[in-house]
Design a protein around this motif. Structure first.
Motif, PDB file in Angstrom:
ATOM      1  N   ILE A 118    -118.311  22.865  58.106  1.00 56.07           N
ATOM      2  CA  ILE A 118    -118.181  22.785  57.135  1.00 56.07           C
ATOM      3  C   ILE A 118    -117.316  22.493  56.156  1.00 56.07           C
ATOM      4  N   PHE A 119    -116.024  21.992  56.450  1.00 59.14           N
ATOM      5  CA  PHE A 119    -115.418  20.918  55.684  1.00 59.14           C
ATOM      6  C   PHE A 119    -115.789  20.025  55.326  1.00 59.14           C
ATOM      7  N   TYR A 120    -116.035  19.383  56.239  1.00 62.10           N
ATOM      8  CA  TYR A 120    -117.135  18.052  56.532  1.00 62.10           C
ATOM      9  C   TYR A 120    -118.161  17.719  56.068  1.00 62.10           C
ATOM     10  N   GLY A 121    -119.057  18.650  56.278  1.00 63.99           N
ATOM     11  CA  GLY A 121    -120.005  18.800  55.390  1.00 63.99           C
ATOM     12  C   GLY A 121    -120.756  19.062  53.905  1.00 63.99           C
ATOM     13  N   THR A 122    -119.442  20.151  53.631  1.00 60.22           N
ATOM     14  CA  THR A 122    -119.746  20.306  52.035  1.00 60.22           C
ATOM     15  C   THR A 122    -118.388  18.926  51.899  1.00 60.22           C
ATOM     16  N   GLY A 123    -117.529  18.504  51.692  1.00 58.60           N
ATOM     17  CA  GLY A 123    -116.777  17.861  51.192  1.00 58.60           C
ATOM     18  C   GLY A 123    -118.060  16.253  50.925  1.00 58.60           C
ATOM     19  N   LEU A 124    -118.499  15.541  52.260  1.00 59.77           N
ATOM     20  CA  LEU A 124    -119.799  14.505  52.201  1.00 59.77           C
ATOM     21  C   LEU A 124    -120.909  14.911  50.589  1.00 59.77           C
ATOM     22  N   SER A 125    -121.162  16.750  50.972  1.00 58.95           N
ATOM     23  CA  SER A 125    -121.839  16.622  49.952  1.00 58.95           C
ATOM     24  C   SER A 125    -121.804  16.337  48.754  1.00 58.95           C
ATOM     25  N   VAL A 126    -120.608  16.931  48.302  1.00 58.40           N
ATOM     26  CA  VAL A 126    -120.198  17.127  47.029  1.00 58.40           C
ATOM     27  C   VAL A 126    -119.305  15.637  46.783  1.00 58.40           C
ATOM     28  N   TYR A 127    -119.394  14.649  47.243  1.00 59.41           N
ATOM     29  CA  TYR A 127    -118.255  13.058  47.109  1.00 59.41           C
ATOM     30  C   TYR A 127    -119.548  12.429  47.159  1.00 59.41           C
ATOM     31  N   VAL A 157    -118.085  24.866  44.281  1.00 55.86           N
ATOM     32  CA  VAL A 157    -117.684  25.873  43.793  1.00 55.86           C
ATOM     33  C   VAL A 157    -117.073  26.465  45.647  1.00 55.86           C
ATOM     34  N   PHE A 158    -118.440  26.237  47.121  1.00 56.70           N
ATOM     35  CA  PHE A 158    -118.074  26.368  48.399  1.00 56.70           C
ATOM     36  C   PHE A 158    -116.989  26.010  48.683  1.00 56.70           C
ATOM     37  N   TYR A 159    -117.263  24.589  48.138  1.00 55.51           N
ATOM     38  CA  TYR A 159    -115.873  23.916  49.010  1.00 55.51           C
ATOM     39  C   TYR A 159    -114.505  24.150  48.546  1.00 55.51           C
ATOM     40  N   VAL A 160    -114.209  24.654  47.473  1.00 48.98           N
ATOM     41  CA  VAL A 160    -112.715  24.511  47.115  1.00 48.98           C
ATOM     42  C   VAL A 160    -112.332  26.033  47.211  1.00 48.98           C
ATOM     43  N   ILE A 161    -113.272  26.613  46.531  1.00 51.19           N
ATOM     44  CA  ILE A 161    -112.924  28.716  46.249  1.00 51.19           C
ATOM     45  C   ILE A 161    -113.589  29.771  47.896  1.00 51.19           C
ATOM     46  N   LEU A 162    -114.145  29.051  48.616  1.00 47.85           N
ATOM     47  CA  LEU A 162    -115.127  30.037  49.901  1.00 47.85           C
ATOM     48  C   LEU A 162    -114.331  29.242  50.925  1.00 47.85           C
ATOM     49  N   ILE A 163    -114.782  28.077  50.600  1.00 46.79           N
ATOM     50  CA  ILE A 163    -113.979  27.551  52.955  1.00 46.79           C
ATOM     51  C   ILE A 163    -112.476  27.903  53.042  1.00 46.79           C
ATOM     52  N   PRO A 164    -111.705  28.400  51.822  1.00 40.67           N
ATOM     53  CA  PRO A 164    -110.810  28.409  52.367  1.00 40.67           C
ATOM     54  C   PRO A 164    -110.381  30.236  52.875  1.00 40.67           C
ATOM     55  N   MET A 165    -111.403  31.016  52.325  1.00 41.76           N
ATOM     56  CA  MET A 165    -112.083  32.268  52.798  1.00 41.76           C
ATOM     57  C   MET A 165    -112.009  32.355  53.676  1.00 41.76           C
ATOM     58  N   LEU A 166    -113.663  31.481  54.237  1.00 40.62           N
ATOM     59  CA  LEU A 166    -114.332  31.645  55.415  1.00 40.62           C
ATOM     60  C   LEU A 166    -113.196  30.999  56.711  1.00 40.62           C
ATOM     61  N   ASN A 167    -112.159  30.331  56.257  1.00 36.37           N
ATOM     62  CA  ASN A 167    -111.210  29.696  57.621  1.00 36.37           C
ATOM     63  C   ASN A 167    -111.255  31.156  58.187  1.00 36.37           C
ATOM     64  N   PRO A 168    -110.667  31.497  57.879  1.00 29.46           N
ATOM     65  CA  PRO A 168    -109.630  32.274  58.553  1.00 29.46           C
ATOM     66  C   PRO A 168    -110.667  33.553  59.385  1.00 29.46           C
ATOM     67  N   LEU A 169    -111.974  33.945  58.289  1.00 27.54           N
ATOM     68  CA  LEU A 169    -113.131  35.005  59.247  1.00 27.54           C
ATOM     69  C   LEU A 169    -113.282  34.131  60.410  1.00 27.54           C
TER      70      LEU A 169
END
Length: 320
Positions: free
Chosen positions: A257-266, A283-295
């Protein structure tokens, strides 16, 4: 903007003292809907990550390298989300969404620091999973507390230096005209495009440093999972293979999720048509991923569930 004397002559120019963040939408109705949604996401991010840190610190059964790394990953997620989300939430309630030059630089520096640190920490966690699966008898000796602490310190320290290397050259550029950033946070690619001076050197520094950090950490992850796959294939029983894979499934999901979204953004091509898509990805990269990781790490993790049960029993004074 405020006046500034040019070093090349007697003419007065103007330099940007404020940036304008366009945010996710300029429609009040949409903003009134988005505010409670993102407020809820931010609160869940804080509560879940902070709760995970406290749980790991309080339960001795979780005092292992994997959960040590996870607690520091949760701290990174808290800082990363907090670098942009509170500003975005406050902008939903404002007519004029401005941010000072210094605040913009600080916001990007903190966000970049945390993103760099997460890259390195995910690489350290991949190596930890390789040692646990590939060399289980030597795990305690290899992943000694001293090495784990050095890995964490190295992740944060390298992230700090990498963020300085990116932030300082970019924000030392000369800004004299347009000051509108077409998103909800200080994204360095948009900021560089607003510069009135030649941004070539800053762009090259940003590109090379990002490639170095991203490639080096991703290479460690790929090599670690290559060795993990090789070790799993050597396990004769299906149950043993499934158990070994399950120990790194959460980390693999987070990395994807982290690298896939990051590559998609940049690496996403910039165009007027893709601007809304870039906002969604951001939004997914900056806001949602920090919520998803602990889940991701908590929902299917039996050790964390058992630790939570023990903590609840202690809190309610029930017998073990």
């Amino acid at each position: 903007m405020v006046p500034r004397r040019s070093m090349e002559g007697d003419r007065n120019y103007t330099t940007v003292a404020m940036f304008v963040l366009l945010g996710l939408s300029d429609e009040k109705e949409v903003q009134s809907i988005l505010f409670p949604i993102f407020l809820g996401i931010y609160l869940v991010t804080l509560i879940w990550n902070l709760g995970l840190i406290i749980l790991i610190r309080m339960d001795s059964h979780l005092h292992t390298p994997m959960y040590l790394f996870l607690s520091f990953l949760s701290f990174i997620d808290i800082c990363y989300s907090s670098s942009a989300t509170p500003r975005m939430l406050s902008d939903f309630l404002k007519m004029k969404k401005t941010i000072s030059f210094i605040s913009c630089a600080t916001q990007y520096f903190v966000g970049s620091w945390m993103a760099h640190a997460e890259c390195y920490l995910l690489a350290a966690m991949a190596y930890d999973r390789y040692v646990a699966i590939g060399r289980p008898l030597q795990y305690s000796a290899i992943m000694a507390p001293g090495l784990c602490q050095m890995m964490v310190a190295g992740s944060y320290g390298s992230g700090f230096l990498g963020s300085i290397v990116q932030t300082v050259p970019c924000f030392r550029l000369y800004f004299c005209g347009p000051n509108i950033i077409p998103t909800f946070f200080c994204d360095i690619t948009h900021i560089i495009s607003l510069s009135c001076s030649n941004p070539f050197i800053s762009q090259m520094i940003l590109f090379l440093e990002s490639i170095f950090v991203g490639f080096s950490s991703f290479l460690v992850i790929l090599l670690s999972y290559g060795f993990i796959a090789s070790s799993i294939l050597k396990i004769s029983s299906f149950k043993g293979s499934a158990k070994a894979f399950n120990t790194c499934a959460s980390h693999l999901a987070v990395v994807t999720i982290f690298y896939g979204t990051g590559l998609s953004v940049y690496l996403h091509p910039s165009s007027s048509h893709s601007e809304k898509q870039n906002k969604v990805l951001s939004v997914f990269y900056v806001i949602l991923i920090p919520m998803l990781n602990p889940l991701i790490y908590s929902l299917r993790n039996k050790e964390i569930k058992e630790a939570l049960k023990r903590m609840v029993k202690r809190a309610t004074h029930l017998p073990q």
